[in-house]
Design a protein around this motif. Structure first.
Motif, PDB file in Angstrom:
ATOM      1  N   ILE A 111       0.864  -1.184   0.000  1.00 48.76           N
ATOM      2  CA  ILE A 111       0.000   0.000   0.000  1.00 48.76           C
ATOM      3  C   ILE A 111       0.906   1.243   0.000  1.00 48.76           C
ATOM      4  CG2 ILE A 111      -1.823   1.261   1.186  1.00 48.76           C
ATOM      5  CD1 ILE A 111      -2.721  -1.329   2.446  1.00 48.76           C
ATOM      6  N   PRO A 112       1.132   1.835  -1.156  1.00 54.00           N
ATOM      7  CA  PRO A 112       2.060   2.976  -1.231  1.00 54.00           C
ATOM      8  C   PRO A 112       1.465   4.245  -0.658  1.00 54.00           C
ATOM      9  CG  PRO A 112       1.034   2.591  -3.369  1.00 54.00           C
ATOM     10  CD  PRO A 112       0.571   1.476  -2.469  1.00 54.00           C
ATOM     11  N   GLU A 113       2.331   5.127  -0.205  1.00 53.21           N
ATOM     12  CA  GLU A 113       1.953   6.472   0.238  1.00 53.21           C
ATOM     13  C   GLU A 113       0.834   6.464   1.271  1.00 53.21           C
ATOM     14  OE1 GLU A 113       1.117   8.931  -3.099  1.00 53.21           O
ATOM     15  OE2 GLU A 113       2.951   8.443  -4.151  1.00 53.21           O
ATOM     16  N   ALA A 114       0.972   5.600   2.272  1.00 53.52           N
ATOM     17  CA  ALA A 114      -0.061   5.529   3.307  1.00 53.52           C
ATOM     18  C   ALA A 114       0.528   5.644   4.702  1.00 53.52           C
ATOM     19  CB  ALA A 114      -0.821   4.199   3.180  1.00 53.52           C
ATOM     20  N   GLY A 115       1.789   6.070   4.801  1.00 53.90           N
ATOM     21  CA  GLY A 115       2.483   5.940   6.070  1.00 53.90           C
ATOM     22  C   GLY A 115       2.567   7.169   6.941  1.00 53.90           C
ATOM     23  N   SER A 116       1.957   8.297   6.535  1.00 51.12           N
ATOM     24  CA  SER A 116       2.075   9.490   7.378  1.00 51.12           C
ATOM     25  C   SER A 116       0.854  10.383   7.217  1.00 51.12           C
ATOM     26  CB  SER A 116       3.338  10.283   7.028  1.00 51.12           C
ATOM     27  OG  SER A 116       3.177  10.951   5.794  1.00 51.12           O
ATOM     28  N   PHE A 117       0.660  11.230   8.218  1.00 47.28           N
ATOM     29  CA  PHE A 117      -0.437  12.196   8.168  1.00 47.28           C
ATOM     30  C   PHE A 117      -0.209  13.192   7.036  1.00 47.28           C
ATOM     31  CE2 PHE A 117      -2.426  16.175   9.908  1.00 47.28           C
ATOM     32  CZ  PHE A 117      -3.747  15.761   9.759  1.00 47.28           C
ATOM     33  N   GLU A 118       1.048  13.564   6.786  1.00 48.69           N
ATOM     34  CA  GLU A 118       1.371  14.504   5.720  1.00 48.69           C
ATOM     35  C   GLU A 118       1.013  13.918   4.357  1.00 48.69           C
ATOM     36  OE1 GLU A 118       2.255  17.597   6.128  1.00 48.69           O
ATOM     37  OE2 GLU A 118       2.170  17.300   8.298  1.00 48.69           O
ATOM     38  N   GLN A 119       1.337  12.638   4.177  1.00 46.79           N
ATOM     39  CA  GLN A 119       0.973  11.996   2.919  1.00 46.79           C
ATOM     40  C   GLN A 119      -0.545  11.962   2.740  1.00 46.79           C
ATOM     41  OE1 GLN A 119       3.155   8.315   3.624  1.00 46.79           O
ATOM     42  NE2 GLN A 119       4.564   8.802   1.950  1.00 46.79           N
ATOM     43  N   PHE A 120      -1.255  11.704   3.838  1.00 49.33           N
ATOM     44  CA  PHE A 120      -2.712  11.685   3.780  1.00 49.33           C
ATOM     45  C   PHE A 120      -3.253  13.044   3.368  1.00 49.33           C
ATOM     46  CE2 PHE A 120      -6.663  12.618   6.209  1.00 49.33           C
ATOM     47  CZ  PHE A 120      -7.529  11.873   5.415  1.00 49.33           C
ATOM     48  N   LEU A 121      -2.737  14.119   3.960  1.00 45.74           N
ATOM     49  CA  LEU A 121      -3.202  15.465   3.605  1.00 45.74           C
ATOM     50  C   LEU A 121      -2.916  15.770   2.137  1.00 45.74           C
ATOM     51  CD1 LEU A 121      -2.242  17.661   6.692  1.00 45.74           C
ATOM     52  CD2 LEU A 121      -4.468  16.678   6.102  1.00 45.74           C
ATOM     53  N   GLY A 122      -1.796  15.249   1.636  1.00 48.71           N
ATOM     54  CA  GLY A 122      -1.476  15.449   0.230  1.00 48.71           C
ATOM     55  C   GLY A 122      -2.503  14.810  -0.685  1.00 48.71           C
ATOM     56  N   ARG A 123      -2.975  13.624  -0.336  1.00 46.47           N
ATOM     57  CA  ARG A 123      -4.018  12.962  -1.125  1.00 46.47           C
ATOM     58  C   ARG A 123      -5.354  13.686  -0.974  1.00 46.47           C
ATOM     59  NH1 ARG A 123      -2.449   7.621  -2.327  1.00 46.47           N
ATOM     60  NH2 ARG A 123      -4.243   7.640  -3.752  1.00 46.47           N
ATOM     61  N   LEU A 124      -5.569  14.259   0.212  1.00 47.76           N
ATOM     62  CA  LEU A 124      -6.838  14.923   0.499  1.00 47.76           C
ATOM     63  C   LEU A 124      -6.994  16.210  -0.304  1.00 47.76           C
ATOM     64  CD1 LEU A 124      -9.283  14.566   2.401  1.00 47.76           C
ATOM     65  CD2 LEU A 124      -8.092  16.013   4.063  1.00 47.76           C
ATOM     66  N   ALA A 125      -5.894  16.730  -0.799  1.00 49.91           N
ATOM     67  CA  ALA A 125      -5.969  17.976  -1.558  1.00 49.91           C
ATOM     68  C   ALA A 125      -6.769  17.798  -2.838  1.00 49.91           C
ATOM     69  CB  ALA A 125      -4.552  18.458  -1.888  1.00 49.91           C
ATOM     70  N   ASP A 126      -6.825  16.583  -3.351  1.00 48.57           N
ATOM     71  CA  ASP A 126      -7.485  16.342  -4.634  1.00 48.57           C
ATOM     72  C   ASP A 126      -8.935  15.890  -4.497  1.00 48.57           C
ATOM     73  OD1 ASP A 126      -5.094  16.931  -5.991  1.00 48.57           O
ATOM     74  OD2 ASP A 126      -4.393  14.876  -5.700  1.00 48.57           O
ATOM     75  N   ALA A 127      -9.248  15.190  -3.414  1.00 50.88           N
ATOM     76  CA  ALA A 127     -10.595  14.606  -3.289  1.00 50.88           C
ATOM     77  C   ALA A 127     -10.879  14.290  -1.826  1.00 50.88           C
ATOM     78  CB  ALA A 127     -10.701  13.338  -4.134  1.00 50.88           C
ATOM     79  N   PRO A 128     -12.148  14.144  -1.456  1.00 50.94           N
ATOM     80  CA  PRO A 128     -12.491  13.771  -0.083  1.00 50.94           C
ATOM     81  C   PRO A 128     -11.989  12.367   0.243  1.00 50.94           C
ATOM     82  CG  PRO A 128     -14.405  14.630  -1.264  1.00 50.94           C
ATOM     83  CD  PRO A 128     -13.343  14.396  -2.280  1.00 50.94           C
ATOM     84  N   ALA A 129     -12.008  12.042   1.531  1.00 47.91           N
ATOM     85  CA  ALA A 129     -11.573  10.730   1.995  1.00 47.91           C
ATOM     86  C   ALA A 129     -12.573  10.205   3.022  1.00 47.91           C
ATOM     87  CB  ALA A 129     -10.179  10.804   2.607  1.00 47.91           C
ATOM     88  N   ILE A 130     -12.497   8.910   3.261  1.00 47.99           N
ATOM     89  CA  ILE A 130     -13.324   8.246   4.254  1.00 47.99           C
ATOM     90  C   ILE A 130     -12.414   7.591   5.292  1.00 47.99           C
ATOM     91  CG2 ILE A 130     -14.943   6.348   4.680  1.00 47.99           C
ATOM     92  CD1 ILE A 130     -16.253   8.707   3.328  1.00 47.99           C
ATOM     93  N   ALA A 131     -12.722   7.784   6.563  1.00 50.45           N
ATOM     94  CA  ALA A 131     -12.020   7.113   7.651  1.00 50.45           C
ATOM     95  C   ALA A 131     -12.978   6.117   8.284  1.00 50.45           C
ATOM     96  CB  ALA A 131     -11.548   8.122   8.697  1.00 50.45           C
ATOM     97  N   LYS A 132     -12.523   4.876   8.442  1.00 50.73           N
ATOM     98  CA  LYS A 132     -13.369   3.852   9.053  1.00 50.73           C
ATOM     99  C   LYS A 132     -12.511   2.868   9.821  1.00 50.73           C
ATOM    100  CE  LYS A 132     -13.527   1.428   4.579  1.00 50.73           C
ATOM    101  NZ  LYS A 132     -14.424   0.930   3.510  1.00 50.73           N
ATOM    102  N   PRO A 133     -13.051   2.317  10.906  1.00 56.97           N
ATOM    103  CA  PRO A 133     -12.299   1.323  11.674  1.00 56.97           C
ATOM    104  C   PRO A 133     -11.928   0.136  10.795  1.00 56.97           C
ATOM    105  CG  PRO A 133     -14.214   2.064  12.908  1.00 56.97           C
ATOM    106  CD  PRO A 133     -14.362   2.608  11.520  1.00 56.97           C
ATOM    107  N   ILE A 134     -10.735  -0.392  11.007  1.00 61.18           N
ATOM    108  CA  ILE A 134     -10.295  -1.549  10.231  1.00 61.18           C
ATOM    109  C   ILE A 134     -11.199  -2.741  10.497  1.00 61.18           C
ATOM    110  CG2 ILE A 134      -8.445  -3.281  10.072  1.00 61.18           C
ATOM    111  CD1 ILE A 134      -6.445  -0.992  10.225  1.00 61.18           C
ATOM    112  N   GLN A 135     -11.680  -2.847  11.724  1.00 63.74           N
ATOM    113  CA  GLN A 135     -12.559  -3.959  12.053  1.00 63.74           C
ATOM    114  C   GLN A 135     -13.839  -3.407  12.672  1.00 63.74           C
ATOM    115  OE1 GLN A 135     -10.539  -7.205  13.779  1.00 63.74           O
ATOM    116  NE2 GLN A 135     -12.174  -8.619  13.309  1.00 63.74           N
ATOM    117  N   ALA A 136     -14.854  -3.293  11.851  1.00 70.13           N
ATOM    118  CA  ALA A 136     -16.156  -2.795  12.300  1.00 70.13           C
ATOM    119  C   ALA A 136     -17.186  -3.192  11.271  1.00 70.13           C
ATOM    120  CB  ALA A 136     -16.133  -1.284  12.483  1.00 70.13           C
ATOM    121  N   ALA A 137     -18.459  -2.956  11.594  1.00 64.01           N
ATOM    122  CA  ALA A 137     -19.534  -3.303  10.670  1.00 64.01           C
ATOM    123  C   ALA A 137     -20.677  -2.320  10.838  1.00 64.01           C
ATOM    124  CB  ALA A 137     -20.017  -4.732  10.921  1.00 64.01           C
TER     125      ALA A 137
END
Length: 359
Positions: A111-137
């Motif tokens: 999973i490339p470019e997923a290791g930091s908050f800064e990288q996340f903000l960089g992806r967020l500049a282009d489009a919205p994102a979804i945050a969800k628990p890894i294990q939930a329903a």
């Protein structure tokens, strides 16, 4: 034994809530209990002496999770699911923008470019994102993150950079993914939520071929917010498996929702739901059956949650659910009227022999 105790405790808790939410007589409740149903189902399903044997009961439903054992965990865990499926079907999966484990952003192989908050903000500049628990329903703790005019927002509310970082690393491990843009027909019906299709697939134990047992289209409401979960107040419409045409949409009578009963159209927009046809339905169904066939030995029973991306039938598979015969699936009619479904559940030891004359 531990799983049985947990299941029993969950059922009792559900029934206690059901007692408070309905005015059934105790005679009626006892009749439901004798056939394996919680009282909450009485307002949702057409349970009569002539139809009761055609419904998968609550007791039987709690056995379903065992069908995919010992690989249930890999299906229920969203990160493991992505890592297993992406080598063969990455084109069907959402992009991952970040992985948070033990309170920190981490690098994950594959999973490339997923290791930091800064990288996340960089992806967020282009489009919205979804945050969800890894294990939930059932839509638990799903949050939408975007940026409007330079201002970060969490579920539509402004949030400062530091506060967002702290929110994401607190609590359960999280997966941060792209926010999938849905096709025009779904956005026209319910524009404020991501509206998914649940396709329940089963692998025929005799032929080894997957089939779609039932499909429903879910739509969010003001009560459910940006998610479409039925138990959170969303609507559910059945999809005709041959044509892709939607039925009327039903609300959960036990949810805290502003929308009630059966609806031909979406209350907020007035857009027609009944008789609307999902564009590209043949391609959608074929894509999910192909995916189910590829992983049928691991997961013979799956509820695939997909977003239709365009009128050509392109889809994104958000997740697979092992406990997938949710109440709204049978709100549109009993599952066991289909002989293939009945044979499948009987093969996997789900059906109660004592109530079906199989002993």
């Amino acid at each position: 034994m531990r799983a049985l105790l947990e299941s029993t405790r969950s059922a009792l808790a559900t029934e206690v809530r059901g007692v408070d939410q309905s005015d059934l007589t105790w005679r009626r409740r006892l009749w439901l209990y004798r056939h394996g149903f919680l009282s909450s189902k009485d307002a949702v399903w057409d349970l009569t002496p002539g139809t009761v044997a055609q419904y998968l009961s609550d007791v039987e439903y709690r056995r379903i999770r065992g069908i995919d054992d010992p690989y249930t965990e890999a299906l229920a865990n969203k990160l493991l699911f992505h890592l297993l499926v992406s080598p063969t079907h990455d084109h069907l999966l959402p992009d991952i923008y970040g992985v948070v484990m033990d309170g920190t952003f981490v690098d994950v192989p594959g999973i490339p470019e997923a290791g930091s908050f800064e990288q996340f903000l960089g992806r967020l500049a282009d489009a919205p994102a979804i945050a969800k628990p890894i294990q939930a329903a059932r839509g638990d703790e799903i949050q939408r993150i975007d940026r409007l005019d330079g201002q970060l927002r969490l579920d539509g509310r402004p949030i400062e950079r530091t506060a967002l970082s702290e929110t994401l690393i607190e609590g359960r491990d999280r997966l941060l993914t792209e926010h999938v843009n849905q096709a025009e027909y779904a956005a026209r019906i319910a524009p404020d939520s991501t509206n998914t299709i649940r396709l329940l697939t089963m692998t025929d134990p005799e032929t080894g071929e997957p089939f779609v047992a039932r499909a429903v289209h879910r739509f969010g409401t003001p009560s459910s917010g940006h998610i479409d979960n039925w138990e959170a107040g969303g609507l559910s419409a059945e999809i005709d498996l041959d044509t892709g045409t939607l039925s009327r949409a039903v609300a959960n009578p036990h949810s805290d929702t502003v929308v009630e009963g059966w609806n031909d159209s979406y209350p907020e927009t007035g857009t027609q739901i009944a008789d609307c046809t999902v564009p590209g339905w043949d391609r959608i169904s074929a894509s999910v059956r192909e995916l189910a066939g590829a992983y049928g030995r691991l997961w013979p029973h799956v509820g695939w949650d997909v977003v239709v991306r365009d009128d050509a039938g392109s889809i994104t598979v958000l997740e697979g659910d092992p406990q997938s015969a949710d109440p709204d699936i049978q709100a549109h009619g009993p599952l066991l009227v289909d002989d293939r479904v009945r044979r499948f559940y009987r093969h996997h030891g789900v059906l109660s022999s004592e109530r079906r004359g199989l002993a």
